[in-house]
Design an enzyme around this catalytic site. Structure first.
Site, short mmCIF file in Angstrom:
data_model
loop_
_atom_site.label_atom_id
_atom_site.label_comp_id
_atom_site.label_asym_id
_atom_site.label_seq_id
_atom_site.Cartn_x
_atom_site.Cartn_y
_atom_site.Cartn_z
N ASP A 39 0.82 -1.22 0.00
CA ASP A 39 0.00 0.00 0.00
C ASP A 39 0.85 1.27 0.00
O ASP A 39 1.96 1.28 0.52
CB ASP A 39 -0.92 -0.01 1.24
CG ASP A 39 -2.06 0.97 1.12
OD1 ASP A 39 -2.36 1.43 -0.01
OD2 ASP A 39 -2.66 1.30 2.16
N GLY A 40 0.29 2.33 -0.57
CA GLY A 40 0.95 3.65 -0.52
C GLY A 40 1.47 4.13 -1.87
O GLY A 40 2.12 5.18 -1.94
N ASN A 41 1.17 3.39 -2.92
CA ASN A 41 1.66 3.79 -4.25
C ASN A 41 1.14 5.16 -4.68
O ASN A 41 1.87 5.98 -5.21
CB ASN A 41 1.21 2.78 -5.32
CG ASN A 41 1.79 1.40 -5.10
OD1 ASN A 41 2.71 1.24 -4.30
ND2 ASN A 41 1.27 0.41 -5.81
N GLY A 42 -0.16 5.38 -4.42
CA GLY A 42 -0.79 6.64 -4.84
C GLY A 42 -0.19 7.83 -4.12
O GLY A 42 0.15 8.85 -4.73
N ARG A 86 -0.88 8.76 -10.28
CA ARG A 86 -0.92 7.58 -9.41
C ARG A 86 -0.31 6.35 -10.09
O ARG A 86 0.30 5.50 -9.45
CB ARG A 86 -2.37 7.28 -8.99
CG ARG A 86 -2.96 8.32 -8.04
CD ARG A 86 -4.43 7.98 -7.72
NE ARG A 86 -4.56 6.69 -7.05
CZ ARG A 86 -4.42 6.52 -5.73
NH1 ARG A 86 -4.17 7.54 -4.95
NH2 ARG A 86 -4.55 5.32 -5.20
N THR A 99 -10.80 -7.07 -4.01
CA THR A 99 -12.15 -7.11 -4.58
C THR A 99 -12.81 -5.73 -4.49
O THR A 99 -13.76 -5.44 -5.21
CB THR A 99 -13.04 -8.15 -3.85
OG1 THR A 99 -12.86 -7.99 -2.43
CG2 THR A 99 -12.68 -9.58 -4.23
N ASN A 120 -11.00 -2.85 -4.89
CA ASN A 120 -10.27 -1.88 -5.70
C ASN A 120 -10.96 -1.53 -7.02
O ASN A 120 -10.58 -0.57 -7.70
CB ASN A 120 -8.82 -2.33 -5.95
CG ASN A 120 -7.92 -2.21 -4.74
OD1 ASN A 120 -6.99 -2.99 -4.55
ND2 ASN A 120 -8.17 -1.21 -3.88
N TRP A 121 -12.00 -2.30 -7.41
CA TRP A 121 -12.78 -1.96 -8.61
C TRP A 121 -13.51 -0.64 -8.44
O TRP A 121 -13.99 -0.06 -9.41
CB TRP A 121 -13.81 -3.06 -8.93
CG TRP A 121 -13.20 -4.39 -9.24
CD1 TRP A 121 -13.18 -5.48 -8.40
CD2 TRP A 121 -12.54 -4.81 -10.45
NE1 TRP A 121 -12.53 -6.52 -9.01
CE2 TRP A 121 -12.14 -6.15 -10.27
CE3 TRP A 121 -12.24 -4.17 -11.66
CZ2 TRP A 121 -11.46 -6.86 -11.25
CZ3 TRP A 121 -11.57 -4.89 -12.63
CH2 TRP A 121 -11.18 -6.21 -12.43
N ARG A 127 -4.73 -1.30 9.26
CA ARG A 127 -5.92 -2.14 9.09
C ARG A 127 -5.59 -3.29 8.14
O ARG A 127 -4.58 -3.28 7.45
CB ARG A 127 -7.10 -1.31 8.57
CG ARG A 127 -6.81 -0.53 7.31
CD ARG A 127 -8.04 0.24 6.81
NE ARG A 127 -7.69 1.14 5.73
CZ ARG A 127 -7.53 2.46 5.86
NH1 ARG A 127 -7.73 3.05 7.03
NH2 ARG A 127 -7.19 3.20 4.81
#
Ligand code: IPE
Ligand code: IPE
Ligand code: MG
Length: 251
Positions: free
Chosen positions: A31-34, A44, A77, A79-80, A205
């Site tokens: 996580d954290g790419n954006g 992003r 599921t 992320n769509w 989380r």
């Protein structure tokens, strides 16, 4: 490499790691790419591309350390819900990455498997996943699992449906169901539970990752964003793991 800077805390000493007591299975919520991209005024997508490179580095490092399994959360599921443009950019990167890894897999001897419902993916991507699994299935010693269109709840519901269908057909007995037997209906059948789950990016989380399998996992959270996650950061997580006392409910 000027981008690859931020790393909190003191430098870990890999020599302090006990290679005999490494976690057998590490799972990572990439996580954290954006936010990484935003900080640099980049789209992003640039963060996702940088994140894919980090995956390569960490997977090779984990293999060289002698770990058995590395499982990464690549697309959930949920992320769509993202803008279509971002979703298709991620899918495009996955295609590119799998094409390249099919070429390098033989050299690196990395076995790859996909966990998740691949059916909504493009036929081309599904084919690439199958091809990747097929080519690498003979490799032994290290396995990288890519969670793609994966959701922990979805996985459990699917397993329950598959089991219920067998009960209805008379080929399974509800009274005989055990935790171990139920586990065989999950995507992770044949894969031991993760010992350590790492989440970078500052979020604390689980975001629907490995709900069943994480029952007794150790957790490691760090503020470092995934594209900045380095071998040193990985060592730091492993060192933290080695300082934990795992009791599994015992004493
Ligand atoms: C993780 O990075 C990659 C995917 C979920 C596909 P994010 O895209 O969630 O990055 P942040 O959390 O917005 O920084
Ligand atoms: C979890 O990250 C999913 C992946 C890394 C693939 P998210 O960015 O989707 O999680 P939330 O929305 O912050 O919980
Ligand atoms: Mg995120």
């Amino acid at each position: 490499m000027a981008f690859f800077k931020k790393s909190a805390g003191k430098k870990p000493d890999p020599a302090q790691l006990d290679l005999e007591r490494l976690p057998r299975h590490v799972a990572i919520i990439m996580d954290g790419n954006g936010r990484w991209a935003k900080k640099r005024g980049l789209p992003r997508t640039a963060g996702h591309a940088a994140g894919a490179e980090t995956f390569r580095t960490i997977a090779t490092y984990a293999k060289n350390l002698g770990m058995d399994y590395l499982t990464v959360y690549a697309f959930s599921t949920e992320n769509w819900k993202r803008p279509e443009q971002e979703v298709s950019a991620i899918m495009g990167l996955l295609e590119k990455y799998l094409h390249e890894s099919i070429e390098t897999m033989a050299r690196d001897k990395i076995k790859m498997a996909f966990l998740g419902d691949l059916s909504p993916l493009s036929p081309k991507l599904q084919q690439l996943c199958r091809e990747t699994e097929e080519i690498s299935k003979g490799y032994e010693g290290f396995q990288a699992n890519i969670c793609l269109n994966y959701g922990g709840r979805d996985e459990i519901v699917r397993a329950a449906k598959a089991f219920a269908a067998q009960c209805a057909a008379g080929t399974a007995d509800p009274a005989a169901l055990t935790e171990e037997a139920f586990g065989r209906y999950l995507y992770s059948a044949d894969i031991p539970d993760p010992d350590l789950i790492i989440r970078p990016s500052g979020e604390v989380r689980i975001s629907n990752f490995l709900l069943w399998q994480s029952a007794y996992a150790e957790f490691y959270f760090t503020d470092v964003l995934w594209p900045d996650f380095s071998k040193e950061e990985f060592n730091r997580a492993l060192a933290a793991y080695q300082n934990r006392s795992r009791r599994f409910g015992g004493v």
